[in-house]
Write a protein that holds these residues in place. Sequence first.
Motif, PDB file in Angstrom:
ATOM      1  N   GLU A  82     -25.452 -28.873   8.093  1.00  0.00           N
ATOM      2  CA  GLU A  82     -24.792 -28.630   9.469  1.00  0.00           C
ATOM      3  C   GLU A  82     -24.878 -27.006   9.561  1.00  0.00           C
ATOM      4  N   PRO A  83     -25.693 -26.366  10.125  1.00  0.00           N
ATOM      5  CA  PRO A  83     -25.909 -24.845   9.978  1.00  0.00           C
ATOM      6  C   PRO A  83     -24.510 -24.104  10.253  1.00  0.00           C
ATOM      7  N   ASN A  84     -23.841 -24.606  11.358  1.00  0.00           N
ATOM      8  CA  ASN A  84     -22.347 -23.888  11.509  1.00  0.00           C
ATOM      9  C   ASN A  84     -21.482 -23.850  10.237  1.00  0.00           C
ATOM     10  N   SER A  85     -21.332 -25.088   9.630  1.00  0.00           N
ATOM     11  CA  SER A  85     -20.626 -25.016   8.388  1.00  0.00           C
ATOM     12  C   SER A  85     -21.074 -24.026   7.232  1.00  0.00           C
ATOM     13  N   ILE A  86     -22.551 -24.159   7.135  1.00  0.00           N
ATOM     14  CA  ILE A  86     -23.123 -23.174   6.108  1.00  0.00           C
ATOM     15  C   ILE A  86     -22.665 -21.699   6.456  1.00  0.00           C
ATOM     16  N   PHE A  87     -23.063 -21.392   7.820  1.00  0.00           N
ATOM     17  CA  PHE A  87     -22.909 -19.985   8.057  1.00  0.00           C
ATOM     18  C   PHE A  87     -21.438 -19.467   7.813  1.00  0.00           C
ATOM     19  N   ASN A  88     -20.471 -20.458   8.075  1.00  0.00           N
ATOM     20  CA  ASN A  88     -19.063 -20.383   7.664  1.00  0.00           C
ATOM     21  C   ASN A  88     -19.098 -20.174   6.294  1.00  0.00           C
ATOM     22  N   TYR A  89     -19.488 -20.861   5.361  1.00  0.00           N
ATOM     23  CA  TYR A  89     -19.533 -20.506   3.975  1.00  0.00           C
ATOM     24  C   TYR A  89     -20.046 -19.097   3.461  1.00  0.00           C
ATOM     25  N   VAL A  90     -21.079 -19.088   4.067  1.00  0.00           N
ATOM     26  CA  VAL A  90     -21.777 -17.610   3.643  1.00  0.00           C
ATOM     27  C   VAL A  90     -20.892 -16.729   4.200  1.00  0.00           C
ATOM     28  N   LYS A  91     -20.116 -16.665   5.141  1.00  0.00           N
ATOM     29  CA  LYS A  91     -19.109 -15.621   5.726  1.00  0.00           C
ATOM     30  C   LYS A  91     -18.353 -15.267   4.754  1.00  0.00           C
ATOM     31  N   THR A  92     -17.750 -16.000   3.622  1.00  0.00           N
ATOM     32  CA  THR A  92     -17.150 -15.766   2.760  1.00  0.00           C
ATOM     33  C   THR A  92     -17.593 -14.671   1.588  1.00  0.00           C
ATOM     34  N   ILE A  93     -18.941 -14.255   1.801  1.00  0.00           N
ATOM     35  CA  ILE A  93     -19.427 -13.134   1.022  1.00  0.00           C
ATOM     36  C   ILE A  93     -18.942 -11.828   1.430  1.00  0.00           C
ATOM     37  N   TYR A  94     -18.271 -11.785   2.532  1.00  0.00           N
ATOM     38  CA  TYR A  94     -17.595 -10.588   3.008  1.00  0.00           C
ATOM     39  C   TYR A  94     -16.380 -10.339   2.219  1.00  0.00           C
ATOM     40  N   SER A  95     -15.330 -11.343   2.083  1.00  0.00           N
ATOM     41  CA  SER A  95     -14.187 -11.400   1.296  1.00  0.00           C
ATOM     42  C   SER A  95     -14.456 -11.232  -0.112  1.00  0.00           C
ATOM     43  N   SER A  96     -15.604 -11.673  -0.727  1.00  0.00           N
ATOM     44  CA  SER A  96     -15.909 -11.780  -1.897  1.00  0.00           C
ATOM     45  C   SER A  96     -16.376 -10.341  -2.290  1.00  0.00           C
TER      46      SER A  96
ATOM     47  N   MET B 241     -15.488  -7.493  -0.519  1.00  0.00           N
ATOM     48  CA  MET B 241     -14.398  -6.685  -0.310  1.00  0.00           C
ATOM     49  C   MET B 241     -13.439  -6.618  -1.655  1.00  0.00           C
ATOM     50  N   ASN B 242     -13.163  -7.640  -2.473  1.00  0.00           N
ATOM     51  CA  ASN B 242     -12.367  -7.979  -3.614  1.00  0.00           C
ATOM     52  C   ASN B 242     -13.014  -6.959  -4.725  1.00  0.00           C
ATOM     53  N   ILE B 243     -14.536  -7.099  -4.762  1.00  0.00           N
ATOM     54  CA  ILE B 243     -15.158  -6.339  -5.698  1.00  0.00           C
ATOM     55  C   ILE B 243     -15.067  -4.839  -5.462  1.00  0.00           C
ATOM     56  N   PHE B 244     -15.094  -4.575  -4.335  1.00  0.00           N
ATOM     57  CA  PHE B 244     -15.073  -2.987  -3.943  1.00  0.00           C
ATOM     58  C   PHE B 244     -13.529  -2.477  -4.213  1.00  0.00           C
ATOM     59  N   GLU B 245     -12.632  -3.294  -4.123  1.00  0.00           N
ATOM     60  CA  GLU B 245     -11.270  -2.874  -4.252  1.00  0.00           C
ATOM     61  C   GLU B 245     -10.903  -2.950  -5.723  1.00  0.00           C
ATOM     62  N   LEU B 246     -11.485  -3.856  -6.380  1.00  0.00           N
ATOM     63  CA  LEU B 246     -11.319  -3.752  -7.654  1.00  0.00           C
ATOM     64  C   LEU B 246     -11.978  -2.585  -8.632  1.00  0.00           C
ATOM     65  N   SER B 247     -13.107  -1.991  -8.162  1.00  0.00           N
ATOM     66  CA  SER B 247     -13.793  -1.145  -8.500  1.00  0.00           C
ATOM     67  C   SER B 247     -13.187   0.170  -8.235  1.00  0.00           C
ATOM     68  N   GLN B 248     -12.370   0.275  -7.067  1.00  0.00           N
ATOM     69  CA  GLN B 248     -11.655   1.675  -6.680  1.00  0.00           C
ATOM     70  C   GLN B 248     -10.514   1.629  -7.776  1.00  0.00           C
ATOM     71  N   GLN B 249      -9.776   0.445  -7.929  1.00  0.00           N
ATOM     72  CA  GLN B 249      -8.709   0.592  -8.636  1.00  0.00           C
ATOM     73  C   GLN B 249      -8.778   0.781 -10.061  1.00  0.00           C
ATOM     74  N   GLN B 250     -10.101  -0.015 -10.604  1.00  0.00           N
ATOM     75  CA  GLN B 250     -10.428   0.438 -12.102  1.00  0.00           C
ATOM     76  C   GLN B 250     -11.228   1.465 -12.518  1.00  0.00           C
ATOM     77  N   GLN B 251     -11.676   2.125 -11.182  1.00  0.00           N
ATOM     78  CA  GLN B 251     -12.618   3.282 -11.468  1.00  0.00           C
ATOM     79  C   GLN B 251     -13.859   2.540 -12.316  1.00  0.00           C
ATOM     80  N   LYS B 252     -14.470   1.360 -12.110  1.00  0.00           N
ATOM     81  CA  LYS B 252     -15.503   0.872 -12.715  1.00  0.00           C
ATOM     82  C   LYS B 252     -16.612   0.560 -11.647  1.00  0.00           C
ATOM     83  N   PRO B 253     -17.804   0.687 -11.856  1.00  0.00           N
ATOM     84  CA  PRO B 253     -18.934   0.416 -11.096  1.00  0.00           C
ATOM     85  C   PRO B 253     -18.876  -1.013 -10.726  1.00  0.00           C
TER      86      PRO B 253
END
Length: 361
Positions: free
Chosen positions: A314-328, A330-342
């Motif tokens: 079902e393409p729509n439900s797959i696109f919805n799963y793929v959308k989670t790449i955004y929050s994933s 964001m979490n990495i970018f924020e941790l990188s900023q907090q910990q000053q690591k690449p």
Amino acid sequence: MKEGMKIKEIESTTHEKVLLCEDPQSGLEAIIAIHNTRLGNSLGGCRMYPYSSREEALNDVLKLSESMTYKAAIAGLNVGGGKAVIIGHPKNKTPELLRSFGRFVHDLQGEYVTAEDVGTSVNDMTYIAEETPFVCGMGNTENSLGDPSPYTAYGVLQGIRAAVSHKMNRDSLQGIRVSVLGIGHVGYHLCHMLLKEGAQLFIADIVQEKITRFIEEAKKTYSQDVSIQAKTVDELIALDVDVFSPCAMGGILNESTVKKLQAKIVAGAANNQLASNSIDQLLFDKGILYAPDYVINGGGLISVHQEYFNQNVEPNSIFNYVKTIYSSLMNIFELSQQQQKPTAQIANALAESRFSRESVS
Ligand code: NAD
């Protein structure tokens, strides 16, 4: 297995299983590498490429299969990392060669499930499927999603949106300057998606025809004043843009290219973008926000996983799963900023914490 087919295990200290597969009758010379199956049987594409030596092919398949383990872990999928490479030019591909590869895959009884990759197509998978059920991402049939590239491109779009929001504090891509290297399966869909979002595009490919064709098509589809400029590969890398999106082959980020980069963000589909592990520190020190490749390009894996293991087409439900790449991301970018690591170091630690755990969550 058919007479004449030879299988030889290559010793590895990093991977669970590495197999050299040869069939003189069909001309097949392939390597299947299974990196880690802690989260489940391994899943990953089969690449066909004219490697200059077996050693070059081995290095590639080892790196690619390892990154599949990380990709599946970070995407929250319960599958392991595997990959295959066929040594040879894709123009020499025959149905018999693909069937022969299918027989080797079948011999593993599901420990490795194959799919398309650079140099192989969804149509090629149908020949492999004549020999084994351990194959996914086939042409558009009732039980198949077809080409995973649009899902990969959609994930990359989400990644670009996340990076632009984090780095530039902008929620829209309207007017954002994006350079895309490689207008192949993923680059093509990504460019269309970016134009729809109002981004300004700069594109390059070693095959000039792909650029000309894309510009003509885009001008017809949107309007004459849509913003796309063709560049050479070298010009594109050094361009003063907001986002550089590598969508061709791996190893594009090395000491020399990072020196030239003027982009604020690197966010693209290519696998193994960092020529070596230390390059993520170089990017970090230069203030360039890097979206780790296996996080941002996980859309294709998500789609083939959903199709094969969950029988979800079902393409729509797959696109919805793929959308989670955004929050994933964001979490990495924020941790990188907090910990000053690449960002790549942060992503690696998150993925490892998942696939190294004794019990699977
Ligand atoms: P593709 O072969 O369809 O496209 C690659 C494009 O890059 C082609 O147009 C090719 O001409 C161009 N190219 C190759 N070498 C180049 C160079 N040195 N300079 C400039 N252009 C060059 O491949 P694809 O399926 O679009 O995948 C692109 C990248 O994304 C690959 O690294 C692939 O491993 C990765 N990836 C793809 C998917 C997917 O769903 N297809 C999923 C995850 C990751």
